[in-house]
Motif scaffolding. Sequence first.
Motif, PDB file in Angstrom:
ATOM      1  N   LEU A  99      -4.893   4.855   2.871  1.00  0.00           N
ATOM      2  CA  LEU A  99      -4.050   3.769   1.945  1.00  0.00           C
ATOM      3  C   LEU A  99      -4.759   3.456   0.840  1.00  0.00           C
ATOM      4  O   LEU A  99      -5.750   3.063   0.784  1.00  0.00           O
ATOM      5  CB  LEU A  99      -3.848   2.858   3.074  1.00  0.00           C
ATOM      6  CG  LEU A  99      -2.988   2.953   4.081  1.00  0.00           C
ATOM      7  CD1 LEU A  99      -3.424   3.598   5.302  1.00  0.00           C
ATOM      8  CD2 LEU A  99      -2.645   1.434   4.691  1.00  0.00           C
ATOM      9  N   LEU A 152      -4.155   0.692  -2.177  1.00  0.00           N
ATOM     10  CA  LEU A 152      -3.472  -0.795  -2.597  1.00  0.00           C
ATOM     11  C   LEU A 152      -2.724  -0.364  -3.737  1.00  0.00           C
ATOM     12  O   LEU A 152      -3.197   0.181  -4.759  1.00  0.00           O
ATOM     13  CB  LEU A 152      -4.540  -1.551  -2.696  1.00  0.00           C
ATOM     14  CG  LEU A 152      -4.086  -3.326  -3.232  1.00  0.00           C
ATOM     15  CD1 LEU A 152      -2.903  -3.876  -2.067  1.00  0.00           C
ATOM     16  CD2 LEU A 152      -5.268  -4.334  -3.552  1.00  0.00           C
ATOM     17  N   ILE A 188       3.500   0.858   2.868  1.00  0.00           N
ATOM     18  CA  ILE A 188       3.100  -0.003   4.103  1.00  0.00           C
ATOM     19  C   ILE A 188       2.880  -1.453   3.234  1.00  0.00           C
ATOM     20  O   ILE A 188       2.097  -1.430   2.703  1.00  0.00           O
ATOM     21  CB  ILE A 188       1.950   0.331   4.796  1.00  0.00           C
ATOM     22  CG1 ILE A 188       2.135   1.713   5.427  1.00  0.00           C
ATOM     23  CG2 ILE A 188       1.718  -0.658   5.927  1.00  0.00           C
ATOM     24  CD1 ILE A 188       0.878   2.440   6.029  1.00  0.00           C
ATOM     25  N   TYR A 231       0.654  -1.266   0.045  1.00  0.00           N
ATOM     26  CA  TYR A 231      -0.048  -0.115   0.142  1.00  0.00           C
ATOM     27  C   TYR A 231       0.682   1.094   0.125  1.00  0.00           C
ATOM     28  O   TYR A 231       2.052   1.147   0.578  1.00  0.00           O
ATOM     29  CB  TYR A 231      -0.899   0.125   1.419  1.00  0.00           C
ATOM     30  CG  TYR A 231      -1.808  -1.145   1.238  1.00  0.00           C
ATOM     31  CD1 TYR A 231      -1.573  -2.362   2.129  1.00  0.00           C
ATOM     32  CD2 TYR A 231      -3.189  -0.764   1.022  1.00  0.00           C
ATOM     33  CE1 TYR A 231      -2.519  -3.337   2.071  1.00  0.00           C
ATOM     34  CE2 TYR A 231      -4.137  -1.882   1.029  1.00  0.00           C
ATOM     35  CZ  TYR A 231      -3.677  -3.188   1.546  1.00  0.00           C
ATOM     36  OH  TYR A 231      -4.762  -4.059   1.900  1.00  0.00           O
TER      37      TYR A 231
END
Lengths: 116, 112
Positions: free
Chosen positions: A44, A46, A93, A36
């Motif tokens: 966030l 993807l 992340i 992400y």
Amino acid sequence: GAVVSQHPSRVICKSGTSVKIECRSLDFQATTMFWYRQFPKKSLMLMATSNEGSKATYEQGVEKDKFLINHASLTLSTLTVTSAHPEDSSFYICSARDRGASGEQYFGPGTRLTVT
Amino acid sequence: RKEVEQDPGPFNVPEGATVAFNCTYSNSASQSFFWYRQDCRKEPKLLMSVYSSGNEDGRFTAQLNRASQYISLLIRDSKLSDSATYLCVVNNHPYRGYALNFGKGTSLLVTP
């Protein structure tokens, strides 16, 4: 609880260079890992789904040649930002999905990339 | 239309107050639902899953209305440590390998 690590936690690089970010599941096996990206004050988003032993699946608008993903083992996925530009500066992340019955996802602590 | 929508806030409440967050999702085939908490410059952490029957975890109560595609989170007796961004999260179709779809988050600030 399960632990996912990311390395490095913070990186500053110059435009045009490449940066590799590692995501590891420390105490479980993850057939699927997700990458992400989060820009300031944004949700966030993807980028791609990484499956062990096969090619990653990229979301629309994410350049697969720019964001190279490798998932060579059940505990490691890497994201390489190639030829980084300042607009690639973001919080990256990863999360890993436990291949066991729980199927739960666990997030890494994130990597803050700054491209100068 | 975004898949998961939340009121961004910020919500500024005094300690001890009750605060409610709402969220709507657009994909009627969504499988599962969560509330995550994200502190500044940190990764999101799972707060609780959300079930159709509603569920409670201490001071936190989550509700899901599948017909309206609406999710809520109620925080009672707010603490200073509850200050954070609360993310409404929806699990996508299985074909996406259970990737999570995040709302933009609702910012909460609990003041003394």
